[in-house]
Scaffold this motif. Sequence first.
Motif, PDB file in Angstrom:
ATOM      1  N   ALA A   1      -4.459  -1.855 -11.969  1.00 46.06           N
ATOM      2  CA  ALA A   1      -4.572  -1.088 -10.728  1.00 46.06           C
ATOM      3  C   ALA A   1      -5.070  -2.030  -9.642  1.00 46.06           C
ATOM      4  CB  ALA A   1      -5.547   0.076 -10.901  1.00 46.06           C
ATOM      5  N   LEU A   2      -4.550  -1.841  -8.454  1.00 43.85           N
ATOM      6  CA  LEU A   2      -4.869  -2.734  -7.342  1.00 43.85           C
ATOM      7  C   LEU A   2      -6.018  -2.185  -6.527  1.00 43.85           C
ATOM      8  CD1 LEU A   2      -2.382  -4.550  -5.026  1.00 43.85           C
ATOM      9  CD2 LEU A   2      -4.204  -3.176  -4.019  1.00 43.85           C
ATOM     10  N   GLY A   3      -6.992  -3.029  -6.263  1.00 42.97           N
ATOM     11  CA  GLY A   3      -8.085  -2.693  -5.360  1.00 42.97           C
ATOM     12  C   GLY A   3      -8.220  -3.772  -4.305  1.00 42.97           C
ATOM     13  N   TRP A   4      -8.044  -3.400  -3.042  1.00 38.85           N
ATOM     14  CA  TRP A   4      -8.073  -4.406  -1.974  1.00 38.85           C
ATOM     15  C   TRP A   4      -9.486  -4.942  -1.771  1.00 38.85           C
ATOM     16  CZ3 TRP A   4      -3.787  -6.553  -0.511  1.00 38.85           C
ATOM     17  CH2 TRP A   4      -2.588  -5.827  -0.541  1.00 38.85           C
ATOM     18  N   GLU A   5      -9.564  -6.256  -1.615  1.00 40.45           N
ATOM     19  CA  GLU A   5     -10.821  -6.928  -1.287  1.00 40.45           C
ATOM     20  C   GLU A   5     -10.835  -7.350   0.179  1.00 40.45           C
ATOM     21  OE1 GLU A   5     -13.466  -8.089  -3.542  1.00 40.45           O
ATOM     22  OE2 GLU A   5     -12.661  -6.601  -4.940  1.00 40.45           O
ATOM     23  N   THR A   6      -9.700  -7.890   0.649  1.00 46.14           N
ATOM     24  CA  THR A   6      -9.575  -8.392   2.020  1.00 46.14           C
ATOM     25  C   THR A   6      -8.160  -8.140   2.505  1.00 46.14           C
ATOM     26  OG1 THR A   6     -11.135 -10.179   1.548  1.00 46.14           O
ATOM     27  CG2 THR A   6      -9.783 -10.404   3.530  1.00 46.14           C
ATOM     28  N   HIS A   7      -8.034  -7.639   3.740  1.00 41.68           N
ATOM     29  CA  HIS A   7      -6.705  -7.588   4.372  1.00 41.68           C
ATOM     30  C   HIS A   7      -6.886  -7.795   5.874  1.00 41.68           C
ATOM     31  CE1 HIS A   7      -7.366  -3.244   5.366  1.00 41.68           C
ATOM     32  NE2 HIS A   7      -7.906  -3.205   4.175  1.00 41.68           N
ATOM     33  N   THR A   8      -6.799  -9.052   6.260  1.00 47.02           N
ATOM     34  CA  THR A   8      -6.910  -9.440   7.660  1.00 47.02           C
ATOM     35  C   THR A   8      -5.532  -9.880   8.146  1.00 47.02           C
ATOM     36  OG1 THR A   8      -7.348 -11.779   7.226  1.00 47.02           O
ATOM     37  CG2 THR A   8      -9.231 -10.273   7.152  1.00 47.02           C
ATOM     38  N   ASP A   9      -5.479 -10.392   9.361  1.00 44.49           N
ATOM     39  CA  ASP A   9      -4.216 -10.903   9.892  1.00 44.49           C
ATOM     40  C   ASP A   9      -3.753 -12.156   9.152  1.00 44.49           C
ATOM     41  OD1 ASP A   9      -4.133  -8.890  11.743  1.00 44.49           O
ATOM     42  OD2 ASP A   9      -4.916 -10.113  13.397  1.00 44.49           O
ATOM     43  N   ASP A  10      -4.671 -12.819   8.470  1.00 48.87           N
ATOM     44  CA  ASP A  10      -4.344 -14.087   7.828  1.00 48.87           C
ATOM     45  C   ASP A  10      -4.431 -14.065   6.306  1.00 48.87           C
ATOM     46  OD1 ASP A  10      -3.879 -15.345  10.254  1.00 48.87           O
ATOM     47  OD2 ASP A  10      -5.948 -16.069  10.446  1.00 48.87           O
TER      48      ASP A  10
ATOM     49  N   THR B   1       0.828  -1.211   0.000  1.00 51.19           N
ATOM     50  CA  THR B   1       0.000   0.000   0.000  1.00 51.19           C
ATOM     51  C   THR B   1       0.857   1.254   0.000  1.00 51.19           C
ATOM     52  OG1 THR B   1      -1.737  -1.188   1.192  1.00 51.19           O
ATOM     53  CG2 THR B   1      -1.827   1.220   1.234  1.00 51.19           C
ATOM     54  N   ARG B   2       1.854   1.279   0.864  1.00 53.50           N
ATOM     55  CA  ARG B   2       2.724   2.447   0.983  1.00 53.50           C
ATOM     56  C   ARG B   2       3.521   2.682  -0.304  1.00 53.50           C
ATOM     57  NH1 ARG B   2       4.397   0.995   5.484  1.00 53.50           N
ATOM     58  NH2 ARG B   2       6.367   0.006   4.891  1.00 53.50           N
ATOM     59  N   SER B   3       4.007   1.611  -0.899  1.00 54.33           N
ATOM     60  CA  SER B   3       4.815   1.730  -2.111  1.00 54.33           C
ATOM     61  C   SER B   3       3.995   2.269  -3.274  1.00 54.33           C
ATOM     62  CB  SER B   3       5.413   0.376  -2.474  1.00 54.33           C
ATOM     63  OG  SER B   3       6.228  -0.124  -1.442  1.00 54.33           O
ATOM     64  N   LEU B   4       2.816   1.708  -3.469  1.00 53.95           N
ATOM     65  CA  LEU B   4       1.976   2.155  -4.574  1.00 53.95           C
ATOM     66  C   LEU B   4       1.583   3.623  -4.415  1.00 53.95           C
ATOM     67  CD1 LEU B   4      -0.313  -0.990  -4.994  1.00 53.95           C
ATOM     68  CD2 LEU B   4       1.446  -0.190  -6.592  1.00 53.95           C
ATOM     69  N   ALA B   5       1.274   4.025  -3.196  1.00 55.02           N
ATOM     70  CA  ALA B   5       0.875   5.411  -2.970  1.00 55.02           C
ATOM     71  C   ALA B   5       2.026   6.380  -3.215  1.00 55.02           C
ATOM     72  CB  ALA B   5       0.337   5.573  -1.545  1.00 55.02           C
ATOM     73  N   ALA B   6       3.214   6.043  -2.725  1.00 58.44           N
ATOM     74  CA  ALA B   6       4.371   6.931  -2.879  1.00 58.44           C
ATOM     75  C   ALA B   6       4.750   7.091  -4.334  1.00 58.44           C
ATOM     76  CB  ALA B   6       5.552   6.399  -2.069  1.00 58.44           C
ATOM     77  N   ASN B   7       4.713   6.003  -5.091  1.00 56.86           N
ATOM     78  CA  ASN B   7       5.074   6.091  -6.505  1.00 56.86           C
ATOM     79  C   ASN B   7       3.994   6.767  -7.336  1.00 56.86           C
ATOM     80  OD1 ASN B   7       7.778   4.547  -7.258  1.00 56.86           O
ATOM     81  ND2 ASN B   7       6.858   3.511  -5.518  1.00 56.86           N
ATOM     82  N   ALA B   8       2.740   6.524  -6.987  1.00 55.33           N
ATOM     83  CA  ALA B   8       1.654   7.185  -7.705  1.00 55.33           C
ATOM     84  C   ALA B   8       1.745   8.697  -7.557  1.00 55.33           C
ATOM     85  CB  ALA B   8       0.303   6.682  -7.187  1.00 55.33           C
ATOM     86  N   ALA B   9       2.241   9.147  -6.414  1.00 55.58           N
ATOM     87  CA  ALA B   9       2.352  10.589  -6.168  1.00 55.58           C
ATOM     88  C   ALA B   9       3.313  11.273  -7.142  1.00 55.58           C
ATOM     89  CB  ALA B   9       2.791  10.840  -4.729  1.00 55.58           C
ATOM     90  N   VAL B  10       4.242  10.508  -7.721  1.00 52.08           N
ATOM     91  CA  VAL B  10       5.168  11.087  -8.702  1.00 52.08           C
ATOM     92  C   VAL B  10       4.938  10.506 -10.097  1.00 52.08           C
ATOM     93  CG1 VAL B  10       6.932  11.634  -6.985  1.00 52.08           C
ATOM     94  CG2 VAL B  10       6.981   9.394  -8.120  1.00 52.08           C
ATOM     95  N   GLY B  11       3.836   9.782 -10.269  1.00 54.47           N
ATOM     96  CA  GLY B  11       3.488   9.259 -11.576  1.00 54.47           C
ATOM     97  C   GLY B  11       4.359   8.122 -12.060  1.00 54.47           C
ATOM     98  N   ALA B  12       4.954   7.377 -11.124  1.00 56.75           N
ATOM     99  CA  ALA B  12       5.884   6.313 -11.488  1.00 56.75           C
ATOM    100  C   ALA B  12       5.308   4.946 -11.121  1.00 56.75           C
ATOM    101  CB  ALA B  12       7.213   6.505 -10.774  1.00 56.75           C
TER     102      ALA B  12
END
Length: 534
Positions: A475-484, A301-312
């Motif tokens: 493009a990535l869209g989260w469906e589920t993100h649990t502990d497992d 999540t963090r990587s995609l957001a940071a790169n999207a901010a600079v169009g990369a």
Amino acid sequence: MPEQSAPWWRHAVIYQVYPRSWADSNGDGVGDLPGITSRLDHLVELGVDALWLSPFYPSPQADAGYDVSDYRGVDPIFGSLEDADKLLAAARERGLRVIVDLVPNHTSSEHPWFRAALAAGPGSPERARYIFRPEKPNNWKSTFGGPAWTQVADGEWYLHLFDAAQPDLNWDHPEVRAEFLDVLRFWLDRGVDGFRVDVAHGLIKQADLADWHYPAELLFAADADHPRPPMWDQDGVHEIYRDWRQVTDEYPGERVLVAEAWVEPAERLAAYVRPDEMHQAFNFEYLEASWSAGAQYSVITRSLAANAAVGAPTTWVLSNHDVVRHASRLGLPVGTPRPQGIGPDDPQPDAVLGLRRARAATLLMLALPGSAYLYQGEELGLPEDTAVPDEARQDPLFFRTGGESKGRDGCRVPVPWEADAPSYGFGPTDASWLPQPAIWAEYAVDRQRGVPGSTYELYRAALRLRAQHALGTGALGWETHTDDVLAFRNGDVYVLTNFGPDPAPVPAGLTVLLSSEPLTESGKVPQDVTVWAA
């Protein structure tokens, strides 16, 4: 199916070839350029878009070619410039692009410039191209162990962030900058498609060369409690890459610059791929992330957001020539810090669990939007060779740490092609610059080609589906993100990775396209398995 019309580098799968360990054409035990050319069809069959070649330049080989003595040639152990031209032509015929390594942070101590600097003496223009000081100015340590300063015969000291045979260049010097612009043009004129830039975050040092009281690590995350290291990720590096980008943009065919920048957090790394700088930067924070749903969700999540901010795009990677192979790394207990090599006396990875997780991790990575890098042999499920005898080791990291670090030889052992051939098909003789373990036979290409469920066929299927469904430009869209469980959609493909002990269901109505391991009898996803469905 959707089409991938974006520039090739935004979605490419690029395969790293470590020249001395891929294919040996003459039987001397060292891989070479003609050997690489002879095996290019393997890359076509696998389904990658490009290859990246680690250094093949003239070098004393103090650090396996990352100590360059001539940036415009080919070391005789690898062949000739003519062989390089033939390789480029053969790759082009097959639709493969070629990226070559460039090592700008330091030269070899045998480079003509450094030999001239030693001969010219203190205060000379020749020494100004490097970082010499009359007194040892700080307490910096080499990332290979030991001090980062070495004294020469006349009493001065020079900086080397790596081995003493790799003196750091002074990138504040205009001759250094001009020289590398010319080197770029030399190889672009010969037809290379781009450059992977070694230690891209290290060229500029903090002007005062201040002391550093933390570990000498390539990746050091600066935060409120820890300052940015004075030798890494200085803002001045970006001016250099803006100049380089102007050069690559002069050439047709979308030539690229790829940063090996061990930089955290993701926002600092994204600065290297702003529109007027580099095209890609390896995501080492992703490589370092532990095998858990929480850690994977956070870094993706963090990587995609940071790169999207600079169009990369984000550039994903799990293994390379500097780290323990992920088929072994993931066989260590979750949360184990990434080791600098594994020796026979160290805690051993669980080979079965490691490969299971590696296959799942690879399917997870190849489903992510952006570009991805593969390291030679990972498509075979090759583990780290943890039994390299000390007398056979060659990595300076092993010697400079007095054996405390086993170094990187275990991930560089020549790859196996044919189970029953000399050197497992690496070359025409049994010669091999690092010893190959007996278990290599079971991983050989000819033992896996056409075998359902083999790691090789899993990679082939994944790369074919990745291209068909244009996952690299999706493009990535989260469906589920649990502990497992992690699950997301990328275009029309649903991707689920199960990290937990309870089998996870695939949503009703979807057809499984690919799974890293067999599903349960009821069609659920077991632990440490990734599935693609549509």
